[in-house]
Design a protein around this motif. Sequence first.
Motif, PDB file in Angstrom:
ATOM      1  N   LEU A   1      -8.000   1.137  -5.244  1.00  0.00           N
ATOM      2  CA  LEU A   1      -7.255   2.244  -5.845  1.00  0.00           C
ATOM      3  C   LEU A   1      -8.173   3.444  -6.002  1.00  0.00           C
ATOM      4  O   LEU A   1      -9.337   3.306  -6.386  1.00  0.00           O
ATOM      5  N   GLU A   2      -7.643   4.606  -5.697  1.00  0.00           N
ATOM      6  CA  GLU A   2      -8.325   5.840  -6.041  1.00  0.00           C
ATOM      7  C   GLU A   2      -7.288   6.819  -6.554  1.00  0.00           C
ATOM      8  O   GLU A   2      -6.189   6.939  -5.996  1.00  0.00           O
ATOM      9  N   THR A   3      -7.613   7.459  -7.648  1.00  0.00           N
ATOM     10  CA  THR A   3      -6.669   8.385  -8.244  1.00  0.00           C
ATOM     11  C   THR A   3      -7.399   9.471  -9.010  1.00  0.00           C
ATOM     12  O   THR A   3      -8.535   9.279  -9.463  1.00  0.00           O
TER      13      THR A   3
ATOM     14  N   SER B   1       0.863  -1.183   0.000  1.00  0.00           N
ATOM     15  CA  SER B   1       0.000   0.000   0.000  1.00  0.00           C
ATOM     16  C   SER B   1       0.900   1.233   0.000  1.00  0.00           C
ATOM     17  O   SER B   1       2.005   1.203   0.546  1.00  0.00           O
ATOM     18  N   TYR B   2       0.408   2.305  -0.619  1.00  0.00           N
ATOM     19  CA  TYR B   2       1.218   3.522  -0.695  1.00  0.00           C
ATOM     20  C   TYR B   2       0.415   4.657  -1.316  1.00  0.00           C
ATOM     21  O   TYR B   2      -0.590   4.438  -2.009  1.00  0.00           O
ATOM     22  N   GLN B   3       0.868   5.871  -1.039  1.00  0.00           N
ATOM     23  CA  GLN B   3       0.371   7.043  -1.750  1.00  0.00           C
ATOM     24  C   GLN B   3       1.324   7.311  -2.907  1.00  0.00           C
ATOM     25  O   GLN B   3       2.526   7.048  -2.799  1.00  0.00           O
ATOM     26  N   PHE B   4       0.801   7.830  -3.996  1.00  0.00           N
ATOM     27  CA  PHE B   4       1.647   8.062  -5.156  1.00  0.00           C
ATOM     28  C   PHE B   4       1.254   9.350  -5.864  1.00  0.00           C
ATOM     29  O   PHE B   4       0.133   9.847  -5.738  1.00  0.00           O
ATOM     30  N   ALA B   5       2.201   9.885  -6.598  1.00  0.00           N
ATOM     31  CA  ALA B   5       1.957  11.055  -7.442  1.00  0.00           C
ATOM     32  C   ALA B   5       2.938  10.979  -8.594  1.00  0.00           C
ATOM     33  O   ALA B   5       4.081  10.526  -8.424  1.00  0.00           O
ATOM     34  N   GLY B   6       2.495  11.400  -9.772  1.00  0.00           N
ATOM     35  CA  GLY B   6       3.388  11.295 -10.909  1.00  0.00           C
ATOM     36  C   GLY B   6       2.957  12.146 -12.079  1.00  0.00           C
ATOM     37  O   GLY B   6       1.873  12.748 -12.073  1.00  0.00           O
TER      38      GLY B   6
ATOM     39  N   TRP C   1      -1.050  12.444 -12.262  1.00  0.00           N
ATOM     40  CA  TRP C   1      -1.907  11.594 -11.441  1.00  0.00           C
ATOM     41  C   TRP C   1      -1.441  11.619  -9.985  1.00  0.00           C
ATOM     42  O   TRP C   1      -0.285  11.895  -9.685  1.00  0.00           O
ATOM     43  N   SER C   2      -2.365  11.306  -9.101  1.00  0.00           N
ATOM     44  CA  SER C   2      -2.044  11.174  -7.680  1.00  0.00           C
ATOM     45  C   SER C   2      -3.139  10.341  -7.039  1.00  0.00           C
ATOM     46  O   SER C   2      -4.281  10.313  -7.516  1.00  0.00           O
ATOM     47  N   GLY C   3      -2.797   9.653  -5.958  1.00  0.00           N
ATOM     48  CA  GLY C   3      -3.810   8.842  -5.313  1.00  0.00           C
ATOM     49  C   GLY C   3      -3.237   7.892  -4.276  1.00  0.00           C
ATOM     50  O   GLY C   3      -2.121   8.058  -3.789  1.00  0.00           O
TER      51      GLY C   3
END
Length: 320
Positions: A93-95, A44-49, A82-84
């Motif tokens: 997943l939510e983004t 699990s993690y938060q991400f942004a790109g 994107w981010s989520g």
Amino acid sequence: MKSKWVASAALASLLVPVLSGCTDHNAIKQTAQQAIAKHAEMKSYQFAGSLDLKLGMSLPAPDGNPITGAVLSSLKESVIEWSGVQSSDPVQLETDLKITPKGSATPFAFPVLLKDNKMYVSLPTINKPDEYYAIDLAKLGDPGKTPLNPDSLKNTSKVTAALWSKFTDAIDARWFEQAKDPVMLPDGKPAKAITVTVTEKNAAAINSVISAKLPEIGEALTTGGLLSPEQAAKWKEAKTSLELKPLSNLTLLIDEQGFVRDEKLELVYSLKNADGTVSDNRTTLHESFEQINQPPQFKKDVPAKTKPFEDVLKLLQPKK
């Protein structure tokens, strides 16, 4: 006497790299390899790109569908952001995805939610406010023919790690460099910065590695359930060759736990199709990760207003 000389020579050979400040490229490469492999442990993690595209190649619409063609045309020169939040067990997943074509001041926004084996997406200019298309992943069909299904989505981190590993394992350790000083991450913690850069000296060697590994990508994606066998066959039939140009580079920021927290891939490359046509392209991918393996903080609720995704499929059907 001779044994003492041999021992002294051996000790000196060990101390010379240390005293001379010689870079241990093998150790740097190993650090990068271990961090890439560790990506498979991210549950699990938060991400942004972001993805900055400047493509010289044409993107023809499948079967000449004008709607698909318009979308692909707008992507040739665009910025995708994107981010989520994501978790793999259970898969959720939510983004928020944004696409800004070149010359446009207003991005197209695509909020996406995947929960309980269902994906919800709101398409700009098509959906009404707060209205989403609903896709039941369990009903998409045969998992062997349809790559998008719950089981395949669980494998995303593992497949991603496997693909990156194929390339980094094959690249000569000489081309791995580590910044002398650590880089500070947004959370204030230090990270190692490791970079591989394509230069005039190593371009031929690195491109040789890429040519050898490209056919394996389709196989890895198929094995991981992210590409159907039919799609993998088309991948091989395309016979597209890629050549990286100098200044292309990959930079990884690796935290104290060994996770890649930030990755930036800058590519300057040409693509040659089976018909001999060549295009020049630039692509920059940048992605960061936070809250790795911490309890995910999901915020989106299942939409109250939904429509069947079959309505979208009708719009994308080939025009007769």
